[in-house]
Design an enzyme around this catalytic site. Structure first.
Site, mmCIF file in Angstrom:
data_model
loop_
_atom_site.group_PDB
_atom_site.id
_atom_site.type_symbol
_atom_site.label_atom_id
_atom_site.label_comp_id
_atom_site.label_asym_id
_atom_site.label_seq_id
_atom_site.Cartn_x
_atom_site.Cartn_y
_atom_site.Cartn_z
ATOM 1 N N ASP A 106 20.505 33.470 32.870
ATOM 2 C CA ASP A 106 20.125 32.557 33.940
ATOM 3 C C ASP A 106 18.833 33.045 34.599
ATOM 4 O OD1 ASP A 106 20.290 30.511 35.786
ATOM 5 O OD2 ASP A 106 21.590 31.614 37.147
ATOM 6 N N TYR A 158 30.144 34.246 35.655
ATOM 7 C CA TYR A 158 30.274 32.833 36.024
ATOM 8 C C TYR A 158 31.696 32.299 35.972
ATOM 9 C CZ TYR A 158 25.336 32.107 36.506
ATOM 10 O OH TYR A 158 24.051 32.156 36.961
ATOM 11 N N ASP A 165 16.489 45.303 32.962
ATOM 12 C CA ASP A 165 15.434 45.496 33.978
ATOM 13 C C ASP A 165 14.090 45.808 33.304
ATOM 14 O OD1 ASP A 165 16.964 47.674 33.261
ATOM 15 O OD2 ASP A 165 16.801 48.723 35.171
ATOM 16 N N LYS A 207 22.856 45.685 29.979
ATOM 17 C CA LYS A 207 22.751 46.806 30.922
ATOM 18 C C LYS A 207 23.907 47.755 30.585
ATOM 19 C CE LYS A 207 20.983 48.638 34.765
ATOM 20 N NZ LYS A 207 19.594 49.045 34.988
#
Ligand code: NAD
Length: 333
Positions: free
Chosen positions: A226, A122, A202, A169
């Site tokens: 988010d 961001y 995931d 991740k």
């Protein structure tokens, strides 16, 4: 006390005005300082975020804000990202709870997403390397990672939550998410009385959909946080039920997870529940627990009897919903 109030764009006026009236029904101690922000005022001020709006939040320390629109693929940067960055509102707290009377896939959902709010993808540093290649920078720092994970554990302690799960991740983004995971593991050691685990984002998404009760407090870097917030709002009935707060050491801005909902704006059918619940988070934050409790009780009663509030496609009437809540607060039959 003075609180900055920003209606924002789209459904903002409808849901924030309803929240304002409901809060006014439980207390006369709040004086609203109405300020502007958003796409709709850009021509008037030559910016979607006038300096006086930021100054008002800095002065009052607390704001209740409606959603603001950000153009896709071009134009000005997100007002939300700017507010969070300029006021260092580093923690985005998003509790997701299911309520009786609201149709959900599972009963008794009660989990909290703690989203890092100042860095990650961001930061808005992007460039075109050539006509066919774009690059976005993702910044993860040790300090911001430790700060957000520590916030999540402190929240868990204060709110009697059992477990914190870190999302990452790090198998693919070994440096950036690796750093976040390392910081999470390290901070977790300071809180041996809390359960802690970490999950690859995931796989976590699948588990959240299939076994949401496995989760309690989830802490995540900005972008994953988010996406997880919207995913989890789907577990509790949709974006109309997902409140939120942006918290820093100096200031806090309370706003729902949802955006400006242009598809329903101006129709009087937006669900104000997430804005109202954000207002309750704000009241609790400033120590007005009793007043927040009064609103939540009224809201629960209205949810429980909500068949007349909802049609096949959602809320029938924002104003009627607000009036029902105010009637319950004022104990008018
Ligand atoms: P959105 O959250 O505005 O809408 C997604 C879907 O959810 C739409 O179908 C909408 O009708 C529905 N929805 C959202 N809130 C609802 C409510 N209270 N009651 C009933 N239905 C509701 O997301 P979007 O369409 O991706 O974004 C629209 C704009 O909002 C964009 O400009 C985006 O940048 C902005 N946005 C702002 C914020 C914020 O200010 N905090 C957050 C997210 C998106």
């Amino acid at each position: 006390m003075k609180i900055t109030l920003i209606y924002g764009d789209g459904i903002g006026y409808e849901v924030i005005r309803a929240t304002e009236e409901i809060i006014d029904a439980v207390t006369d101690k709040i004086e609203w300082e109405i300020m502007e922000a958003g796409a709709e005022i850009t021509d008037k001020y030559n910016t979607p975020l006038p300096e006086e709006t930021l100054e008002s939040i800095r002065r009052n320390k607390i704001a209740l804000k409606g959603p603001t629109a950000t153009p896709v693929g071009q134009g000005f940067r997100s007002v939300n990202v700017e507010i969070r960055k300029k006021l260092d509102l580093y923690a985005n707290l998003r509790p997701l709870k299911s309520y009786e009377g609201v149709e959900t896939l599972y009963k008794d959902i009660d989990l909290v997403i703690v989203r890092e709010n100042t860095e990650g993808l961001y930061i808005g540093e992007e460039e075109m390397i050539d006509h066919e290649t774009a690059v976005s920078k993702k910044i993860i720092t040790k300090n911001a990672s430790e700060r957000i994970v520590d916030f999540a554990f402190k929240y868990a302690e204060k709110n009697n939550r059992k477990k914190v799960t870190a999302a990452h991740k790090a198998n693919i983004m070994k440096f950036s998410d690796g750093l976040f995971l390392e910081a999470s593991n390290m901070v977790a050691e300071k809180y041996p009385e809390k359960e802690y685990d970490s999950k690859i984002i995931d796989a976590m998404c699948m588990e959240l959909v299939m076994k949401p009760h496995n989760f309690d407090v989830v802490v995540a870097p900005n972008f994953y946080g988010d996406i997880l917030s919207d995913l989890c709002s789907g577990l509790v009935g949709g974006l109309g039920y997902a409140p939120g707060a942006n918290i820093g050491d100096e200031c806090a801005v309370f706003e729902a997870v949802h955006g400006t909902a242009p598809d329903i704006a101006g129709k009087g059918v937006a669900n104000p529940a997430s804005a109202i619940l954000s207002g309750c988070m704000m009241l609790e934050y400033i120590g007005m627990y009793e007043e927040a409790g009064e609103i939540i009780s009224a809201l629960k009663e209205v949810f429980a009897n909500s068949k007349q509030m909802y049609g096949k496609n959602g809320m029938l009437n924002t104003n009627k919903f607000k009036e029902e809540i105010i009637k319950k607060i004022k104990k008018i039959a």
